[in-house]
Design a protein around this motif. Structure first.
Motif: not given
Ligand SMILES: Nc1ncnc2c1ncn2[C@@H]1O[C@H](COP(=O)(O)OP(=O)(O)OP(=O)(O)O)[C@@H](O)[C@H]1O
Ligand SMILES: [Mg+2]
Length: 416
Positions: A305-326
């Motif tokens: 319950r409350g968990y699921g599968v989703a596709e997350l996108h990393v758009p240009e300028g996102s805080e994630f760009v350049g960061r490792t998954i960790a």
């Protein structure tokens, strides 16, 4: 292992070759007529009867389901899946590939070359649809055609329109497809087993014929595929959910264009053309994979319950760009990255020190609430807009009709 080959033609070339290959390798094997099963459903105990007797234990089944028995055949395969028996092709994969429209719809999302295709219903949509796929000459295909029957090359827009209208008037569903002129009279069949192409051949039409089907007189020859063609064939089979598949592609200017993925590829033509032991390769693959029966991941993972599968996108300028998954903080938010899609490559189980790039797509399992904010608003907005744009009746999606079912117009208001 004990292998069951599900087939209605026990003495045909493919069944015989597969049975002999399995026996030769010391496996127990039986060809089981798909139509002689009975499916029993009881709480916690999915079961199968064969010729009215309880089916003995099988380690694996190899489905060879003909187009005329898709509904019953896929139900039998699905039952084996519920019983945790390894099925060389999944029931969902067989159903996906059976319908030319459905398979192209699925492939079109994945950066796989396909001929531009459109599917229309309304008379007014026919001409614009033909123009959208590049105008005449244009290919018109019956959804339920096979062996080249029901594939038409229309020379002019007027002729194409007349043919489509005629077919619609006889309640036939048709695809309108760009004519890949540079591949005229030629196509490639790649036999995929697991994540490899084990054999490939080219079919070449004779004379003026544009269709290369062997039933239309096409001749076969072995062909060495390039890396791009090989990778496209394997990915197409994987996306369809098939581990054993005959992938048909045209040789387009910009690379391979998939026209069809077949879940019960015939072995005679390709073994004869290539002189390869494809039946043996299929049996070896099943023996190696038998410990990994099909698991419907989405269904199993989302029961928490409350968990699921989703596709997350990393758009240009996102805080994630350049960061490792960790360093992305995803794990702290109870989100696991299952696969990373980058362009046309898929990185399964990406390591935590892998740096993210703009354009990456992450298939994640995690807390839905935590992921909600990370599904890009742009995508959601676009979808909502599209739905609003549609007239009311288009929102009413029909049930899962058998292949080629032509839905009649809804009755007039007063007839309801
Ligand atoms: N878009 C296209 N452009 C050029 N040639 C095409 C195109 N689509 C199909 N063809 C030719 O027509 C042949 C038959 O088409 P297709 O494989 O789609 O139907 P089918 O053979 O009747 O179906 P099935 O493979 O299920 O029996 C192909 O092998 C190919 O040679
Ligand atoms: Mg074909």
């Amino acid at each position: 292992m004990k292998l069951g080959i599900l087939s209605c033609s026990p003495s045909c070339y493919s069944s015989t070759r597969l049975r002999d290959a399995a026996e030769h390798r010391g496996h127990k094997v039986r060809v089981l007529n798909t139509l002689k099963f009975a499916i029993d459903l009881e709480e916690g105990e999915p079961d199968l009867y064969f010729r009215s007797k309880h089916l003995s234990h099988y380690d694996a089944v190899l489905p060879r389901i003909g187009a005329s028995i898709t509904y019953f055949g896929t139900a039998v395969v699905r039952q084996f899946e519920q019983m945790d028996v390894f099925t060389a092709n999944s029931s969902a994969g067989i159903a996906n590939s059976r319908d030319k429209l459905r398979s192209l719809q699925i492939l079109s999302k994945h950066n796989i070359g396909i001929p531009q295709t459109t599917f229309v219903r309304d008379h007014k949509d026919i001409l614009p649809a033909i123009e959208r796929v590049g105008g005449a000459p244009v290919i018109i295909k019956l959804l339920e055609g096979t062996q080249g029957v029901g594939v038409i090359l229309a020379d002019t827009v007027k002729i194409a329109e007349a043919i489509i209208e005629t077919l619609h008037s006889t309640r036939q569903n048709v695809l309108v497809q760009k004519f890949v002129a540079e591949s005229r009279g030629r196509d490639i069949r790649a036999l995929v087993v697991g994540d490899q192409v084990v054999a490939s051949m080219r079919r070449v039409a004779q004379g003026q014929e544009f269709r290369s089907n062997v039933h239309r007189g096409g001749k076969t020859e072995p062909v060495e595929l390039d890396d791009h063609q090989r990778e496209t064939a394997v990915r197409a089979a994987q996306i369809m959910g098939l581990k054993i598949a005959g992938v048909d592609m045209l040789e387009g200017q910009d690379g391979p264009q998939i026209i069809e993925v077949n879940s019960s590829p015939g072995l005679q033509g390709i073994e004869t053309a290539t002189q390869l032991d494809i039946a043996g390769a299929i049996v070896d693959y099943i023996a190696a994979q038998v410990d990994f029966p099909e698991i419907d991941v989405r269904q199993r993972l989302t029961v928490s319950r409350g968990y699921g599968v989703a596709e997350l996108h990393v758009p240009e300028g996102s805080e994630f760009v350049g960061r490792t998954i960790a360093d992305s903080g995803l794990r702290d938010r109870d989100i696991n990255v299952l696969t990373l899609h980058r362009g046309t490559t898929v990185i399964p189980n990406p390591k935590s020190d892998r740096a993210l790039e703009a354009g990456d797509r992450l298939l994640c399992f995690g807390r839905l609430e935590a992921m909600r904010g990370m599904i890009p608003g742009r995508v959601q907005r676009k979808r909502r807009l599209k739905v609003l744009d549609l007239p009311d009746e288009a929102g009413e999606l029909g049930a899962d009709h058998p292949r080629g079912y032509y839905e009649p117009d809804p009755p007039h208001e007063e007839e309801r």
